[in-house]
Structures are given as structure tokens and as C-alpha cells.
Design an enzyme around this catalytic site. Structure first.
Site, mmCIF file in Angstrom:
data_model
loop_
_atom_site.group_PDB
_atom_site.id
_atom_site.type_symbol
_atom_site.label_atom_id
_atom_site.label_comp_id
_atom_site.label_asym_id
_atom_site.label_seq_id
_atom_site.Cartn_x
_atom_site.Cartn_y
_atom_site.Cartn_z
ATOM 1 N N ARG A 145 0.779 -1.239 0.000
ATOM 2 C CA ARG A 145 0.000 0.000 0.000
ATOM 3 C C ARG A 145 0.812 1.291 0.000
ATOM 4 O O ARG A 145 0.218 2.370 0.047
ATOM 5 C CB ARG A 145 -0.949 -0.001 1.213
ATOM 6 C CG ARG A 145 -2.034 -1.054 1.109
ATOM 7 C CD ARG A 145 -2.962 -1.033 2.310
ATOM 8 N NE ARG A 145 -4.102 -1.921 2.121
ATOM 9 C CZ ARG A 145 -4.083 -3.225 2.359
ATOM 10 N NH1 ARG A 145 -2.976 -3.775 2.823
ATOM 11 N NH2 ARG A 145 -5.145 -3.976 2.137
ATOM 12 N N ASN A 218 3.661 -12.371 5.354
ATOM 13 C CA ASN A 218 4.189 -12.337 3.996
ATOM 14 C C ASN A 218 3.847 -13.599 3.209
ATOM 15 O O ASN A 218 3.826 -14.703 3.759
ATOM 16 C CB ASN A 218 5.704 -12.145 4.027
ATOM 17 C CG ASN A 218 6.100 -10.818 4.655
ATOM 18 O OD1 ASN A 218 5.275 -9.904 4.732
ATOM 19 N ND2 ASN A 218 7.330 -10.710 5.099
ATOM 20 N N ASP A 220 5.650 -14.349 0.390
ATOM 21 C CA ASP A 220 6.778 -14.545 -0.531
ATOM 22 C C ASP A 220 7.635 -15.779 -0.246
ATOM 23 O O ASP A 220 8.553 -16.093 -1.016
ATOM 24 C CB ASP A 220 7.672 -13.299 -0.545
ATOM 25 C CG ASP A 220 8.104 -12.874 0.858
ATOM 26 O OD1 ASP A 220 8.416 -13.743 1.698
ATOM 27 O OD2 ASP A 220 8.117 -11.652 1.120
#
Length: 291
Positions: A145, A218, A220
Site C-alpha cells: 500500500r 508475507n 513470498d
């Protein structure tokens, strides 16, 4: 209110109602019921009537005693009464004027150096890490964001109805290619992102035997790439470590998922045909429950 009382008298053959003034001007009627052999009863006095009534009465000229109002007034005074405040603190174990020393600080300073000193001292034996997108930014993975650089500010090429749609389950069902394209840019084994110093620090805490759990937002999978054991990681929003068919729930090997992402349209179509429905990494989309 009406209070019916059986009252034996010596001469009466008829009942006689009596009334008296009660609190707030309310009238209470006391009906005197004679028994079979009774004579006419003597009328009760106002005092006798108040003893018989279910609620306390007062005489017309008697001042009203409002106990609750007095209590509220006392409470209001107690709030500023030093003696009352002292009593309250004593009940809480915070006696004023106590000579006991304040508890010692756990950390020598409220910064990274203070945390490191606590860990090095050996006194931190059960460390919980809670982390988010910020620890992966230095690896080249944008957060979501931040204006200008965040992921949601850079999805124009996908022609989405709104940025969050790329992580919405219903949109994925109708247009899976948008997410598959983005996944190719985020998958740590495809884009070759590497763990950051923070990821290695979390792994070091595990190596030292003091990491209880790492809670990560996360997606990832860089904690896994830093060789953090799966039982030490709670991926609160899921990640690329596992994949499933959204129609059947069947687990899909992560290697197949990675190959499908790299293959583009043919990749997700092949997985769909093989598993009976669209397949995606076990990343939590809007519209799905947390793990």
C-alpha cells in the site's frame, strides 16, 4: 398498589378500607377482611398501615430519605478523597508511598540494540517474531500500500476493476491469468528473490534454540528460502510453499505449481484439466478463511 390483609376484629361484620399517604404521594388501599366470627375492626393507624405495606411509607410531613442519592453523593466525594484513593490503590497492590523499588526494565533500551542485548544475555529463551511486508522490501519485493511504489499502485497493466481484485477469489475464478502473471513476478524461485538480513536473523534465533515461533503476514516464502523449519513458521496469509485445487481441495506439488506459473495460460489450463479445477498457491485470497 393494593395490599389485602386478613384482619380479625371483635365486632365488625363489614370490611372497611383505609388509606394513608406513601412515598411520592402514591395511595395504598388496605382492605380489612373479617373472618366468620369477627366483629367490626378498629381502623388502623397510619403507622400500623406502613408496617403492613409491602413498601416503606412515610408520613406526609416526614422528610424523604434518599439512600441511593446519598450513596451517589458519597461516591462522588470519594473520587476526590485522598483516603479513598489510597484505599483503592492498596487494593490494587499499588500502595502510595511504598518504599518497594519499581520493577527492573527487561530491556536496557527500547531499540534493536536493547533487543540484541537481551538475546545475547541468554535471558530470552522463548522469542516470538511477528513480521510483515517491510522485512522483504530490501529484497526487491514491494509492499502492498505504499503510494507510488506499493503493489496496489502498480497493477494498471492487468486492467483490474480495482487493485484488490487480483487477490479476490471470485475474480480469480473468472480471470486466473491476471494472478498467474503477478505470481511469476513474486514467486521467490522464479524471480530469484533472496532472504534479507531480517530473515537470516530469524533463522539465527532458531539456530540458537530461542525461537518459539515466527508469525509472518508475507506470502513470498522467503522464510522458507532462509531455511526456517516449517514447524517454526506460521504463514498467516499463506505463501508459495504449497498449492491446492480450489474446487476439490486436493494438494498439488509446489514444483508443478511453479512450472504452471512459468508456462502462462497453458500452465494453469493444464493444471485445471488434471486436477478438476483451478489451482493456485495456498495464498489467502479475499473471500477465503485464514489458515
Amino acid at each position: 398498589m393494593t395490599n389485602v390483609v386478613s384482619h380479625a376484629a371483635s365486632t365488625a361484620s363489614m370490611s372497611q378500607p383505609t388509606t394513608s399517604a406513601c412515598e411520592e404521594g402514591e395511595s395504598i388501599t388496605n382492605t380489612i377482611i373479617p373472618d366468620a366470627t369477627s366483629q367490626r375492626s378498629e381502623p388502623t393507624t397510619s403507622d400500623e398501615h406502613c408496617e403492613q405495606a409491602e413498601t416503606p411509607c412515610v408520613q406526609p410531613d416526614e422528610p424523604l430519605q434518599d439512600e441511593e442519592a446519598g450513596s451517589s453523593s458519597d461516591d462522588a466525594e470519594d473520587e476526590t478523597n485522598p483516603a479513598a484513593l489510597a484505599a483503592m490503590l492498596t487494593k490494587m497492590g499499588l500502595s502510595p508511598g511504598s518504599s518497594a523499588p519499581p520493577p527492573a526494565h527487561v530491556l536496557t533500551s527500547f531499540d534493536l540494540q536493547g533487543v540484541a542485548a537481551r538475546v545475547r544475555s541468554g535471558e530470552a529463551k522463548s522469542v516470538i517474531v511477528m513480521c510483515g511486508a517491510g522485512i522483504s522490501v530490501s529484497a526487491g519485493i514491494p509492499d502492498f500500500r505504499t503510494p507510488g511504489t506499493g503493489l496496489y499502485d502498480n497493477l494498471q497493466k492487468y486492467n483490474l476493476p480495482h487493485p484488490q481484485a487480483i487477490f479476490e477469489l471470485e475474480y480469480f475464478k473468472s480471470n486466473p491469468q491476471a494472478f498467474y502473471t503477478l505470481a511469476g513476478e513474486l514467486h521467490p524461485q522464479i524471480a530469484d528473490f533472496q532472504p534479507t538480513p531480517t530473515h537470516h536473523f530469524i533463522r539465527l534465533l532458531h539456530d540458537k534454540g530461542v525461537l518459539r515461533r515466527c508469525w509472518s503476514q508475507n506470502i513470498d516464502s522467503l522464510e522458507t528460502k532462509a531455511n526456517l523449519p516449517a514447524d517454526k513458521l506460521v504463514a498467516a496469509h499463506g505463501n508459495f510453499d504449497t498449492a491446492s485445487c480450489i474446487a476439490t481441495g486436493e494438494k498439488v506439488p509446489s514444483t508443478e505449481m511453479k512450472e504452471a506459473i512459468m508456462a502462462g495460460v497453458e500452465g494453469w489450463q493444464s493444471l485445471r484439466d488434471k486436477y478438476g479445477g483451478l489451482v493456485k498457491p495456498d495464498i489467502v485470497f479475499f473471500g477465503e478463511n485464514l489458515p
